[in-house]
Design a protein around this motif. Structure first.
Motif: not given
Length: 335
Positions: A299, A295-296, A279, A78-79, A81, A84-85
């Motif tokens: 972050t 995640l969103e 995923s 996951n990291y 992503e 990136s966030q």
């Protein structure tokens, strides 16, 4: 003005017929300036090829505009992503990311020296083990730190976490539907804050349900360690009725090992749960019952918290806990 001379904010101000402070306000996000002045300054600046000097701005604001993000090579899939966030949200606040890696405590002192040298405004620790001593060093240098998805027990630290306790409680409840007689917990590394928290919560939940036959093995979050742990267990033990994995990637490894080398049907012979909601956990051959991390939201909370403590360094530390989503996959046998 010669072609070789760098265009300054004073040159733009003179050409646009405004004050130098007006030019500075246009290029500093969040400061008030009229639409007419902004358009005039931007048109003039573009024509003259002016760009604000980041170093000069740092001297004025006493901030470098840089945030250190610390990750570990053991970070889960996951990291990228998450990184990136975080980068996207910091860029929207006119901050830039400096990326550092920390795999063990021995490399901490060298990494910290680099961070002091760059004079970063703050730190987000995505996947690195921080103890009391590490946090104290940042306090000494007056650099705020936010720990992402991890806690340092009994420490006064800014933390943003997925609700591990609720998530694992939901996973145990899913497993209990079929009344398994014995459990295997495949934990992440013993020196991982997240793995420790998830493992201890799982053991506590199983004890609360009166489960006596619970065993623990340790992986390293990787796919291969999931396979290796199950293979090691089956050398001298029958297949457990239920396996709780610290993350989805190890759960995928467990399922492949069970099916490929031991003729164990998942979920009919053995139930498997993971955590994170990556995923691959939803791929047709796995469809793992897991907790999907928000995640969103995590972050955004981490960035918001850090920037608040950069602007208000005397603010007390805080913890924000955000609940994940239970994904009811096909890796758990149902009555």
């Amino acid at each position: 003005m010669t072609k070789d001379k760098r265009v300054t904010s004073y040159d733009v101000a003179r050409e646009a017929g405004v004050s130098q402070s007006a030019v500075s306000r246009v290029f500093r996000p969040g400061l008030s300036v009229s639409k007419k002045t902004r358009e005039k300054v931007m048109t003039t600046a573009n024509k003259m090829g002016y760009r604000p000097n980041a170093i000069a701005r740092m001297l004025i604001t006493k901030q470098s505009g840089m945030v250190a993000v610390i990750v570990s090579s053991r970070a889960n899939v996951n990291y990228p992503e998450v990184l990136s966030q975080v980068s996207k949200q910091l860029a929207a606040r006119n901050k830039r990311v400096l990326l550092f890696t920390l795999d063990n405590a021995e490399g901490g002192d060298e990494l910290f020296e680099q961070i002091w040298t760059f004079q970063v405004d703050g730190v987000i620790a995505l996947a690195a083990h921080f103890d009391h001593n590490s946090l104290d060093k940042f306090k000494e240098h007056k650099i705020p730190v936010v720990l992402y998805n991890r806690n340092v027990p009994d420490a006064l630290a800014n933390t943003v976490c997925c609700n591990h306790e609720l998530g694992i409680k939901q996973l145990v409840n899913e497993l209990k539907l079929n009344q398994p007689k014995n459990y295997l917990v495949i934990s992440g590394p013993e020196d991982s804050d997240v793995a420790t928290e998830r493992r201890e919560i799982a053991l506590k939940q199983l004890e609360k349900h009166g489960e006596q036959q619970v065993s623990v093995l340790y992986g390293d979050y990787s796919y291969q360690s999931g396979r290796d742990c199950l293979a090691q267990w089956l050398k001298s033990n029958p297949a457990p009725d239920a396996i709780i994995c610290s993350n989805d990637i190890m759960a995928v490894g467990v399922i492949d090992e069970a099916r490929e080398h031991h003729n164990i049907d998942v979920p009919n012979d053995m139930s498997v749960v993971g955590f994170d909601g990556v995923s691959s956990s939803s791929w047709f051959n796995y469809q793992i019952t897991t907790i999907k991390q928000p995640l969103e939201q995590l972050t955004k909370a981490a960035v918001d918290m850090l920037l608040e403590h950069i602007e208000n360094p005397d603010s007390p530390p805080e913890t924000r806990v955000i609940t994940g989503t239970l994904i009811e996959g096909n890796s758990v046998k149902r009555p």
